[in-house]
Write a protein that holds these residues in place. Structure first.
Motif, mmCIF file in Angstrom:
data_model
loop_
_atom_site.group_PDB
_atom_site.id
_atom_site.type_symbol
_atom_site.label_atom_id
_atom_site.label_comp_id
_atom_site.label_asym_id
_atom_site.label_seq_id
_atom_site.Cartn_x
_atom_site.Cartn_y
_atom_site.Cartn_z
ATOM 1 N N TYR A 51 0.818 -1.210 0.000
ATOM 2 C CA TYR A 51 0.000 0.000 0.000
ATOM 3 C C TYR A 51 0.858 1.268 0.000
ATOM 4 C CZ TYR A 51 -4.523 -2.271 0.765
ATOM 5 O OH TYR A 51 -5.673 -2.994 0.622
ATOM 6 N N TYR A 86 -6.134 -3.674 -9.983
ATOM 7 C CA TYR A 86 -7.361 -4.447 -10.172
ATOM 8 C C TYR A 86 -7.090 -5.936 -9.995
ATOM 9 C CZ TYR A 86 -11.372 -6.618 -12.392
ATOM 10 O OH TYR A 86 -12.463 -7.404 -12.647
ATOM 11 N N ILE A 88 -4.408 -7.515 -8.563
ATOM 12 C CA ILE A 88 -3.861 -7.888 -7.258
ATOM 13 C C ILE A 88 -4.846 -7.591 -6.127
ATOM 14 C CG2 ILE A 88 -2.057 -7.357 -5.567
ATOM 15 C CD1 ILE A 88 -0.203 -6.788 -7.998
ATOM 16 N N GLY A 89 -5.443 -6.407 -6.156
ATOM 17 C CA GLY A 89 -6.286 -5.984 -5.043
ATOM 18 C C GLY A 89 -7.731 -6.413 -5.120
ATOM 19 N N HIS A 90 -8.177 -6.817 -6.290
ATOM 20 C CA HIS A 90 -9.600 -7.125 -6.411
ATOM 21 C C HIS A 90 -9.859 -8.528 -6.928
ATOM 22 C CE1 HIS A 90 -10.702 -3.060 -5.341
ATOM 23 N NE2 HIS A 90 -9.665 -2.668 -6.085
ATOM 24 N N ALA A 92 -7.494 -11.137 -7.256
ATOM 25 C CA ALA A 92 -6.769 -12.142 -6.477
ATOM 26 C C ALA A 92 -7.284 -12.266 -5.044
ATOM 27 C CB ALA A 92 -5.280 -11.813 -6.468
ATOM 28 N N THR A 93 -7.724 -11.164 -4.449
ATOM 29 C CA THR A 93 -8.121 -11.201 -3.043
ATOM 30 C C THR A 93 -9.609 -11.456 -2.829
ATOM 31 O OG1 THR A 93 -8.448 -8.814 -2.979
ATOM 32 C CG2 THR A 93 -6.275 -9.632 -2.366
ATOM 33 N N LYS A 94 -10.417 -11.247 -3.841
ATOM 34 C CA LYS A 94 -11.860 -11.373 -3.661
ATOM 35 C C LYS A 94 -12.456 -12.476 -4.529
ATOM 36 C CE LYS A 94 -12.418 -6.857 -1.884
ATOM 37 N NZ LYS A 94 -11.583 -5.806 -2.284
ATOM 38 N N ASN A 103 -16.359 -7.490 -7.447
ATOM 39 C CA ASN A 103 -15.134 -7.556 -6.648
ATOM 40 C C ASN A 103 -14.646 -6.184 -6.183
ATOM 41 O OD1 ASN A 103 -13.731 -6.411 -8.832
ATOM 42 N ND2 ASN A 103 -13.047 -8.390 -9.605
#
Length: 136
Positions: A51, A86, A88-90, A92-94, A103
């Motif tokens: 972050y 998008y 990595i943060g959305h 892959a994680t959701k 997502n």
């Protein structure tokens, strides 16, 4: 509407899109790094975390896009950054959803497309690049 009017306003609207999207990207970075505006989830954020690096990219790219300096290379980097954010943060994680509305990745994906458009189209007339005589 008259095509002459559209042709006259298209470059100005490009500048307005660059200014608005650069400002919004800058706000994401300043919230992470400077606490302005304050977002409690970023309290105690480490600069060299994922972050923190994202905030640094957002802040620097946002300021450069806002003023229209080095627009094309910065927009290219910011476009790739939006796509990476998008994925990595959305995605892959959701869960493996490629539908942004499911997502939470609408903003990241929209930033990616807007910045790619600015990379292709240039900064518009209201920019430091235009004042420097940099050709689009």
């Amino acid at each position: 509407m008259d095509n002459t009017c559209c042709a006259a306003w298209a470059p100005r609207l490009t500048s307005l899109i660059r200014i608005g999207s650069g400002y919004m990207l800058m706000l994401h970075g300043s919230a992470k790094l400077l606490g302005i505006p304050h977002a409690p989830m970023f309290d105690g954020l480490q600069l060299f975390s994922l972050y923190g690096i994202a905030g640094l990219i957002e802040l620097i790219a946002g300021v450069l896009l806002l003023i229209g300096l080095f627009t094309r290379p910065v927009a290219f980097i910011a476009s790739g950054f939006g796509a990476a954010a998008y994925l990595i943060g959305h995605v892959a994680t959701k869960g493996f959803f490629f539908i942004p509305m499911f997502n939470g990745g609408e903003a990241a994906l929209l930033f990616s497309f807007v910045f790619f458009l600015l990379f292709l189209h240039g900064p518009g007339p209201w920019s430091i690049d235009a004042m420097r005589g940099k050709k689009d």
